[in-house]
Design a protein around this motif. Sequence first.
Motif, PDB file in Angstrom:
ATOM      1  N   TYR A   4      -1.868   4.473   6.002  1.00 57.64           N
ATOM      2  CA  TYR A   4      -1.661   5.324   4.485  1.00 57.64           C
ATOM      3  C   TYR A   4      -2.036   4.087   3.675  1.00 57.64           C
ATOM      4  CZ  TYR A   4       1.075   8.368   7.537  1.00 57.64           C
ATOM      5  OH  TYR A   4       1.382   9.323   8.354  1.00 57.64           O
ATOM      6  N   SER A   5      -2.049   2.879   3.815  1.00 64.66           N
ATOM      7  CA  SER A   5      -2.301   1.894   2.759  1.00 64.66           C
ATOM      8  C   SER A   5      -2.777   0.527   3.350  1.00 64.66           C
ATOM      9  CB  SER A   5      -0.709   1.851   1.817  1.00 64.66           C
ATOM     10  OG  SER A   5      -0.949   0.498   1.252  1.00 64.66           O
ATOM     11  N   SER A   7      -3.120  -3.163   1.468  1.00 68.91           N
ATOM     12  CA  SER A   7      -3.030  -3.928   0.205  1.00 68.91           C
ATOM     13  C   SER A   7      -3.223  -5.248   0.473  1.00 68.91           C
ATOM     14  CB  SER A   7      -1.721  -3.925  -0.335  1.00 68.91           C
ATOM     15  OG  SER A   7      -1.414  -2.658  -0.316  1.00 68.91           O
ATOM     16  N   ALA A  21      -5.858  -2.546  -3.765  1.00 69.06           N
ATOM     17  CA  ALA A  21      -5.065  -1.850  -2.609  1.00 69.06           C
ATOM     18  C   ALA A  21      -5.767  -0.531  -2.431  1.00 69.06           C
ATOM     19  CB  ALA A  21      -3.596  -1.285  -3.371  1.00 69.06           C
ATOM     20  N   TYR A  23      -5.403   3.442  -0.640  1.00 69.61           N
ATOM     21  CA  TYR A  23      -4.301   4.438  -0.037  1.00 69.61           C
ATOM     22  C   TYR A  23      -5.188   5.656   0.455  1.00 69.61           C
ATOM     23  CZ  TYR A  23      -1.482   1.603  -3.135  1.00 69.61           C
ATOM     24  OH  TYR A  23      -1.059   0.713  -3.725  1.00 69.61           O
ATOM     25  N   GLN A  37       2.633   6.316  -3.590  1.00 68.52           N
ATOM     26  CA  GLN A  37       1.703   5.275  -3.962  1.00 68.52           C
ATOM     27  C   GLN A  37       2.726   4.061  -4.492  1.00 68.52           C
ATOM     28  OE1 GLN A  37      -2.287   6.074  -5.307  1.00 68.52           O
ATOM     29  NE2 GLN A  37      -1.965   4.037  -6.545  1.00 68.52           N
ATOM     30  N   MET A  40       4.679   2.546  -1.902  1.00 69.21           N
ATOM     31  CA  MET A  40       4.108   1.703  -0.954  1.00 69.21           C
ATOM     32  C   MET A  40       3.731   0.365  -1.619  1.00 69.21           C
ATOM     33  SD  MET A  40       1.753   4.321   1.165  1.00 69.21           S
ATOM     34  CE  MET A  40       2.432   5.704   2.325  1.00 69.21           C
ATOM     35  N   THR A  41       3.413   0.395  -3.025  1.00 70.13           N
ATOM     36  CA  THR A  41       3.096  -0.933  -3.584  1.00 70.13           C
ATOM     37  C   THR A  41       4.323  -1.802  -3.803  1.00 70.13           C
ATOM     38  OG1 THR A  41       1.404   0.420  -4.960  1.00 70.13           O
ATOM     39  CG2 THR A  41       2.220  -1.874  -5.692  1.00 70.13           C
ATOM     40  N   SER A  44       4.988  -3.370  -0.060  1.00 74.32           N
ATOM     41  CA  SER A  44       4.321  -4.037   0.071  1.00 74.32           C
ATOM     42  C   SER A  44       4.587  -5.588  -0.517  1.00 74.32           C
ATOM     43  CB  SER A  44       2.794  -3.966  -0.153  1.00 74.32           C
ATOM     44  OG  SER A  44       2.330  -2.591   0.701  1.00 74.32           O
ATOM     45  N   CYS A  66       5.259  -1.338   8.535  1.00 75.75           N
ATOM     46  CA  CYS A  66       4.619  -2.157   7.639  1.00 75.75           C
ATOM     47  C   CYS A  66       4.085  -3.475   8.360  1.00 75.75           C
ATOM     48  CB  CYS A  66       5.647  -2.560   6.352  1.00 75.75           C
ATOM     49  SG  CYS A  66       6.217  -1.036   5.574  1.00 75.75           S
TER      50      CYS A  66
END
Length: 198
Positions: A4-5, A7, A21, A23, A37, A40-41, A44, A66
């Motif tokens: 999904y992500s 970064s 990043a 996504y 989003q 997730m940022t 992270s 993660c």
Amino acid sequence: MKLYSLSVLYKGSTKANLLKAAYDLSSFSFFQRSSLQEFMTFTSALIVERSALGSRASVKEQEYLCHVYVRNDNLGGVVIADSEYPSRVCFTLLDKVLDEFSRQVNSVDWPSGSPATIQYTALDSHLAKYQNPREADAMTKVQAELDETKIILHNTMESLLERGEKLDDLVQKSEHLGNQSKAFYKTARKQNSCCEIM
């Protein structure tokens, strides 16, 4: 299996700074994507802040994992994936991305950089490529090919066993083989079969 992500962050003395990043939130509703989003940022950055230099870790959050890697030069990377995605492939991806990022972006720009100012465009392509771990990672691809070969081998052995059983019937029914040839086949068959433990 889904990523999904992806970064890249700089671990400062008090907080982590997002440098770049990518996504892939296409599996979520359009109206949820911006909130996801942001979350997730935030996640992270929080994970990088709380991780020690030179460490790797996998943190479970609901049905997501993660994966974080913070290098000794304060450069960190986070991959957010579902729980089915192989961890080893995630860490391979993080190694590759962080090495490439550190070669292309000067370390002087890391502490003050932002997604708008950092000139590194490979994250989207890496995220897309690694969606299928078998295609992206050589070791996973080899393992999948070995599993496939093992299945084919088992099928071949089963078909050979069936063929061997039918061969016995054919030898018995054959008019072209003499009694001596039939006796030879039976003796050879007994000798080639598995031995009994005494």
